[in-house]
Design a protein around this motif. Structure first.
Motif: not given
Length: 288
Positions: A174, A185, A237-238
């Motif tokens: 990330g 991410d 995380s989305r």
């Protein structure tokens, strides 16, 4: 909201330590004079955690007994005039409020965390793996709780590992927003060396928003019949920002024999009661 609860999954078989763990819990292996699980609870308490939720399985009764009050032992110690030991034993039971939940089948770390849903409720919570013992001025959980209280997002403990070791960890990548802190991410569970997005590994400290439970409920069972926590984190995380923090301090991987022995040596060298004699002994062994 304050992080007041911590989930400690302790239902594993501890196969790397067989036959020692055939009849005794791996988490009860002593690191000098305290079992591994004691260090994990201390890590939580130092972060302000008030309730410890153990996810247990068969053969884990020793953990419950350890954090319970032993009237027989206290009576024996009082009879011998060892009042200071009575107080020390009672302090163990008073460290936190302890709750025990059974994981009836070994369905993985994600499933173990999900078992705590009804007790955790709608609060943020920590997850602590007793295998990872972290020696630091501020406990590993405390470091993550401080970040959570600042950003109000899930945050994961990280460590940079050797590229040869990435296949043993969940690996992340990330954007670094502060020194040693990342907005994550990418999440990959135990990738081959040539497919790892970085050498930054997830270690056994987490703080989650309760939204992780919804993702765990939707996570499909993997090839080994387990629900992977890393898969649920990637899904979360989305929808929410997830941060990662390279933890300060020294981590000992006590989930394997070599890591456990390294921790034993270093903790013994830090023990004021035995460090001088132990150091002398080590020097004699090295000469041989």
């Amino acid at each position: 909201m304050k992080v007041k609860k911590a989930v400690l999954p302790v239902a594993g078989f501890g196969t790397r330590f067989l036959p020692a763990t055939k009849s005794s819990s791996k988490e009860m292996l002593p690191l000098v004079d305290k079992p591994l699980i004691h260090y994990a609870v201390e890590d939580a308490v130092k972060a302000g955690i008030e309730q410890i939720i153990f996810i247990t399985g068969r053969g884990k009764r020793a953990i419950e007994d350890y954090f319970d009050i032993s009237f027989e032992l206290e009576f024996h110690l009082k009879f011998q005039g060892k009042e200071e030991l009575v107080e020390k034993m009672r302090e163990i039971s008073n460290m936190a409020d302890f709750v025990y939940i059974r994981q009836k089948e070994p369905k993985g770390l994600g499933h173990a965390v999900l078992r705590a849903k009804d007790v955790v409720g709608s609060e943020p919570f920590a997850v602590i793996l007793a295998d990872d013992v972290i020696e630091a001025k501020r406990s590993g959980t405390q470091q993550l709780v401080e970040i959570f209280e600042k950003y109000h997002c899930s945050v994961i403990g990280l460590e940079e590992v050797s590229p040869e070791d990435v296949s043993s960890y969940g690996i992340v990548a990330g954007k670094e927003i502060e020194k040693g802190m990342f907005k994550l991410d990418t999440f990959v569970e135990k990738p081959p060396k040539d497919k790892a997005p970085s050498n930054t590994a997830i270690i056994g400290r987490y703080v989650f928003t309760p939204a992780i439970f919804e993702e765990l409920e939707k996570t499909k069972v993997g090839t080994k019949g387990e629900i992977q926590l890393t898969d649920a984190i990637e899904s979360l995380s989305r929808k929410e920002v997830i941060y990662g923090k390279i933890l300060e301090g020294k981590r000992f991987d006590c989930g394997n024999k070599l890591g456990f022995l390294k921790a034993t040596v270093e903790f013994a060298l830090h023990d004021k009661e035995i460090n001088s004699e132990f150091e002398k002994y080590l020097k004699e062994v090295i000469k041989c």
